[in-house]
Design an enzyme around this catalytic site. Structure first.
Site, mmCIF file in Angstrom:
data_model
loop_
_atom_site.group_PDB
_atom_site.id
_atom_site.type_symbol
_atom_site.label_atom_id
_atom_site.label_comp_id
_atom_site.label_asym_id
_atom_site.label_seq_id
_atom_site.Cartn_x
_atom_site.Cartn_y
_atom_site.Cartn_z
ATOM 1 N N LEU A 250 7.267 -26.580 25.020
ATOM 2 C CA LEU A 250 7.197 -25.129 24.911
ATOM 3 C C LEU A 250 8.365 -24.691 24.035
ATOM 4 O O LEU A 250 9.490 -25.187 24.213
ATOM 5 C CB LEU A 250 7.297 -24.466 26.288
ATOM 6 C CG LEU A 250 6.155 -24.723 27.285
ATOM 7 C CD1 LEU A 250 6.463 -24.084 28.634
ATOM 8 C CD2 LEU A 250 4.834 -24.201 26.739
ATOM 9 N N ASP A 251 8.119 -23.776 23.090
ATOM 10 C CA ASP A 251 9.218 -23.356 22.218
ATOM 11 C C ASP A 251 10.219 -22.509 22.991
ATOM 12 O O ASP A 251 9.991 -22.113 24.137
ATOM 13 C CB ASP A 251 8.684 -22.626 20.977
ATOM 14 C CG ASP A 251 7.988 -21.318 21.306
ATOM 15 O OD1 ASP A 251 8.558 -20.503 22.057
ATOM 16 O OD2 ASP A 251 6.860 -21.104 20.800
ATOM 17 N N ILE A 252 11.330 -22.205 22.369
ATOM 18 C CA ILE A 252 12.450 -21.553 23.059
ATOM 19 C C ILE A 252 12.081 -20.182 23.598
ATOM 20 O O ILE A 252 12.630 -19.728 24.597
ATOM 21 C CB ILE A 252 13.673 -21.475 22.107
ATOM 22 C CG1 ILE A 252 14.931 -21.049 22.887
ATOM 23 C CG2 ILE A 252 13.387 -20.544 20.942
ATOM 24 C CD1 ILE A 252 16.208 -21.166 22.085
#
Length: 302
Positions: free
Chosen positions: A124-126
């Site tokens: 999952l991206d930031i």
């Protein structure tokens, strides 16, 4: 008179062990994903029987394998369920072990595994929060992430502003992105207040930032993104941000089935010939809980 004492027949030899690719063997041992280990091989960090490993090498449990100078014990036949946990990732955390900028990572909050090391099932991206699975079984992680398994991922998406008419149909039929055609398998509206509208979307692959890119390609702005389900595992309301929980046995077995793996069958305890059956030492007619649990007596007995 001589008696003919014949020795019992010796058990058949165990079947020959089939060599497997080095990256698969190390992934199964919980050292990382196959892609990560392929990078280690290219960097010269792995030796097999004293020689530098190369892509395409096959090994068995009889081979001596060293990673960064440390011996690695390969995992044999599965005899118990792998370790799998569900983690509620908050926004602002990275799915990486080390960050050059020393930003917070998901691994700082995870418990220490009983053996091996945690492998993230997808990323999952930031700026995305929600459910992310971790396991010590590299083969399980690799299968769950592989597009051929078509494991569903479900996201809750908050869109800022109006959604143009026909957008949901476009998202369901497909939009051309820079890395090919992409679409959602399901798109449902979930209401909202003010300028924000909520939607739930389902897809069966995990391309980089695919959910955000699809909405942006349709002319919509994503203001919040939460993964709420991976396969049969749901985020739920009781798993708070920054917390984790172990998967139940039933959840693990279903997850393994979705990955095309057969849950292990535990070894049966060997009974010594002639051994007496186990008998309780509890006095006859007395409940085993009559004296209270071993960590303390019931309040009425104090």
């Amino acid at each position: 008179m001589k008696t003919d004492r014949r020795l019992p027949p010796s058990p058949p030899p165990p079947p020959a062990e089939e060599p497997v690719r080095l990256q698969k063997a190390l992934a199964d041992a919980g050292l990382g994903s196959r892609r990560t280990i392929e990078g280690w091989i290219s960097e010269g960090r792995i030796r097999v029987n004293g020689d530098l490993a190369k892509l395409g090498d096959r090994v068995t449990s009889r081979d001596r394998i060293r990673v960064d100078g440390q011996d690695v014990k390969l995992r044999g036949r599965r005899e118990k369920l792998p370790q799998v946990i569900a983690y509620h990732k908050p926004e602002g955390e990275l799915v990486t072990r080390r960050d050059p900028e020393e930003r917070p990572t998901v691994f700082r909050r995870l418990p220490k595994p009983k053996e091996g090391r945690w492998i993230a099932v997808g990323r999952l991206d930031i700026n995305t929060s929600g459910l992310i699975l971790f396991t010590t079984d590299g083969e399980l992680a690799n299968r769950l992430m592989h597009p051929s398994r078509e494991v569903e991922r479900e996201y809750a998406v908050r869109i800022l502003g109006d959604v143009p008419e026909g957008t949901l149909e476009r998202l369901a039929t497909g939009i051309e992105l820079e890395d090919g055609l992409a679409k959602f398998d399901a798109v449902t509206e979930r209401g909202g207040t003010g300028a924000n509208r909520w939607f739930h979307v389902v897809l069966r692959e995990g391309r980089n930032r695919e959910v955000r890119r699809l909405w942006e390609a349709a002319g919509c702005q994503v203001s919040r993104l939460i993964r709420i389900r991976y396969g049969n595992i749901e985020l739920g309301r009781r798993l708070y941000t920054g917390n984790w929980r172990p998967l139940s046995e039933d959840e693990q077995k279903t997850l393994m089935a979705q990955a095309g793996l057969t849950p292990p069958v535990p070894k049966r305890r060997q009974v010594r010939p002639g051994a007496k059956p186990w008998q309780s030492k509890q006095p006859s007619g007395e409940s085993p809980f009559a004296r209270g649990p071993k960590w303390g007596r019931p309040r009425g007995d104090r």
